[in-house]
Design a protein around this motif. Structure first.
Motif, mmCIF file in Angstrom:
data_model
loop_
_atom_site.group_PDB
_atom_site.id
_atom_site.type_symbol
_atom_site.label_atom_id
_atom_site.label_comp_id
_atom_site.label_asym_id
_atom_site.label_seq_id
_atom_site.Cartn_x
_atom_site.Cartn_y
_atom_site.Cartn_z
ATOM 1 N N PHE A 3 10.218 5.582 -10.628
ATOM 2 C CA PHE A 3 9.721 6.589 -11.562
ATOM 3 C C PHE A 3 10.799 6.842 -12.607
ATOM 4 O O PHE A 3 11.970 6.958 -12.240
ATOM 5 N N PRO A 4 10.511 6.926 -13.880
ATOM 6 C CA PRO A 4 9.166 6.870 -14.455
ATOM 7 C C PRO A 4 8.590 5.465 -14.441
ATOM 8 O O PRO A 4 9.335 4.490 -14.372
ATOM 9 N N GLY A 5 7.270 5.397 -14.524
ATOM 10 C CA GLY A 5 6.621 4.118 -14.328
ATOM 11 C C GLY A 5 6.318 3.344 -15.582
ATOM 12 O O GLY A 5 5.648 2.311 -15.497
ATOM 13 N N ASN A 6 6.794 3.784 -16.718
ATOM 14 C CA ASN A 6 6.434 3.106 -17.954
ATOM 15 C C ASN A 6 7.307 1.891 -18.236
ATOM 16 O O ASN A 6 6.976 1.063 -19.092
ATOM 17 N N GLU A 7 8.429 1.747 -17.549
ATOM 18 C CA GLU A 7 9.330 0.632 -17.780
ATOM 19 C C GLU A 7 9.216 -0.391 -16.670
ATOM 20 O O GLU A 7 8.961 -0.052 -15.516
ATOM 21 N N ILE A 8 9.444 -1.643 -17.022
ATOM 22 C CA ILE A 8 9.567 -2.718 -16.042
ATOM 23 C C ILE A 8 11.044 -3.059 -15.935
ATOM 24 O O ILE A 8 11.677 -3.400 -16.925
ATOM 25 N N VAL A 9 11.554 -2.946 -14.723
ATOM 26 C CA VAL A 9 12.985 -3.094 -14.501
ATOM 27 C C VAL A 9 13.228 -4.122 -13.402
ATOM 28 O O VAL A 9 12.563 -4.085 -12.364
ATOM 29 N N ARG A 10 14.172 -5.013 -13.626
ATOM 30 C CA ARG A 10 14.499 -6.020 -12.616
ATOM 31 C C ARG A 10 15.639 -5.573 -11.702
ATOM 32 O O ARG A 10 15.841 -6.163 -10.653
ATOM 33 N N ASP A 11 16.368 -4.551 -12.088
ATOM 34 C CA ASP A 11 17.534 -4.083 -11.343
ATOM 35 C C ASP A 11 17.077 -3.276 -10.133
ATOM 36 O O ASP A 11 16.481 -2.195 -10.279
ATOM 37 N N HIS A 12 17.397 -3.761 -8.940
ATOM 38 C CA HIS A 12 16.913 -3.090 -7.735
ATOM 39 C C HIS A 12 17.485 -1.689 -7.592
ATOM 40 O O HIS A 12 16.884 -0.836 -6.938
ATOM 41 N N THR A 13 18.634 -1.425 -8.187
ATOM 42 C CA THR A 13 19.245 -0.100 -8.065
ATOM 43 C C THR A 13 18.464 0.970 -8.816
ATOM 44 O O THR A 13 18.710 2.168 -8.627
ATOM 45 N N GLN A 14 17.539 0.562 -9.664
ATOM 46 C CA GLN A 14 16.730 1.504 -10.432
ATOM 47 C C GLN A 14 15.444 1.909 -9.717
ATOM 48 O O GLN A 14 14.648 2.661 -10.282
ATOM 49 N N VAL A 52 0.840 -1.184 0.000
ATOM 50 C CA VAL A 52 0.000 0.000 0.000
ATOM 51 C C VAL A 52 0.880 1.240 0.000
ATOM 52 O O VAL A 52 1.813 1.350 0.795
ATOM 53 N N ALA A 53 0.558 2.169 -0.874
ATOM 54 C CA ALA A 53 1.366 3.375 -1.032
ATOM 55 C C ALA A 53 0.644 4.605 -0.506
ATOM 56 O O ALA A 53 -0.593 4.656 -0.472
ATOM 57 N N SER A 54 1.414 5.556 -0.096
ATOM 58 C CA SER A 54 0.888 6.880 0.212
ATOM 59 C C SER A 54 1.833 7.884 -0.433
ATOM 60 O O SER A 54 3.007 7.601 -0.642
ATOM 61 N N GLY A 55 1.291 9.043 -0.735
ATOM 62 C CA GLY A 55 2.114 10.024 -1.420
ATOM 63 C C GLY A 55 1.458 10.443 -2.719
ATOM 64 O O GLY A 55 0.287 10.190 -2.964
ATOM 65 N N HIS A 56 2.247 11.037 -3.558
ATOM 66 C CA HIS A 56 1.699 11.627 -4.764
ATOM 67 C C HIS A 56 1.846 10.732 -5.984
ATOM 68 O O HIS A 56 2.828 10.032 -6.137
ATOM 69 N N SER A 57 0.839 10.765 -6.826
ATOM 70 C CA SER A 57 0.939 10.210 -8.173
ATOM 71 C C SER A 57 1.355 8.745 -8.211
ATOM 72 O O SER A 57 2.213 8.356 -9.010
ATOM 73 N N PHE A 58 0.740 7.948 -7.366
ATOM 74 C CA PHE A 58 1.069 6.522 -7.324
ATOM 75 C C PHE A 58 0.939 5.889 -8.699
ATOM 76 O O PHE A 58 1.746 5.041 -9.084
ATOM 77 N N SER A 59 -0.066 6.293 -9.459
ATOM 78 C CA SER A 59 -0.303 5.669 -10.761
ATOM 79 C C SER A 59 0.810 5.945 -11.766
ATOM 80 O O SER A 59 0.858 5.317 -12.816
ATOM 81 N N ASN A 60 1.691 6.857 -11.465
ATOM 82 C CA ASN A 60 2.816 7.156 -12.353
ATOM 83 C C ASN A 60 4.037 6.279 -12.099
ATOM 84 O O ASN A 60 5.013 6.351 -12.845
ATOM 85 N N TYR A 61 3.977 5.454 -11.056
ATOM 86 C CA TYR A 61 5.119 4.648 -10.669
ATOM 87 C C TYR A 61 4.972 3.203 -11.113
ATOM 88 O O TYR A 61 3.868 2.650 -11.137
ATOM 89 N N ALA A 62 6.110 2.603 -11.430
ATOM 90 C CA ALA A 62 6.179 1.149 -11.549
ATOM 91 C C ALA A 62 6.499 0.591 -10.169
ATOM 92 O O ALA A 62 7.216 1.220 -9.382
ATOM 93 N N ILE A 63 5.952 -0.575 -9.888
ATOM 94 C CA ILE A 63 6.158 -1.215 -8.583
ATOM 95 C C ILE A 63 6.782 -2.585 -8.792
ATOM 96 O O ILE A 63 6.331 -3.367 -9.647
#
Length: 121
Positions: A96-107, A23-34
């Motif tokens: 952020f940005p949330g359009n990419e799916i990234v496996r690298d935890h440093t990102q 569960v997230a709090s803060g701004h613009s959650f829909s803009n983030y990849a999780i």
């Protein structure tokens, strides 16, 4: 700034299922990849699954599926047919940005504190 809180962990027998929530709090959650990652004692942390802001997904195992409900600011990790080797602390992270799916935890930019999953044999 995004704050993340995981829940849903616990003890389950091998073959069982769990659904984790982030569960997230803060701004613009829909803009983030999780993404979901896990850390087991004595092992390196590893990527589990991720979802971007247009609902594309990636998972390392067909037993794990990820979904999101932006109205509830929540990402779910459904884990089925659990094995003892799945025992770990599971942590969600936002990127952020949330359009990419990234496996690298440093990102990833923001991290929760994790929830413990223990699978007994």
């Amino acid at each position: 700034q995004v704050q993340l809180v995981e829940s849903g962990g616990g003890v389950v027998q091998a073959g069982g299922s769990l659904r984790l929530s982030c569960v997230a709090s803060g701004h613009s959650f829909s803009n983030y990849a999780i993404g979901w990652f896990r850390q087991a004692p004595g092992r390196q942390g590893e990527f589990v699954a991720a979802i971007n802001n247009i609902y594309d997904t990636d998972s390392v195992d067909d037993r794990f599926s990820i979904s999101r409900d932006d109205a509830k600011l929540t990402v779910y990790l459904q884990m089925n047919s659990l094995k003892p080797e799945d025992t770990a602390v599971y942590v969600c992270a936002a990127r952020f940005p949330g359009n990419e799916i990234v496996r690298d935890h440093t990102q990833y930019d923001y991290w929760g504190r994790g929830t413990q999953v223990t699978v007994s044999s």
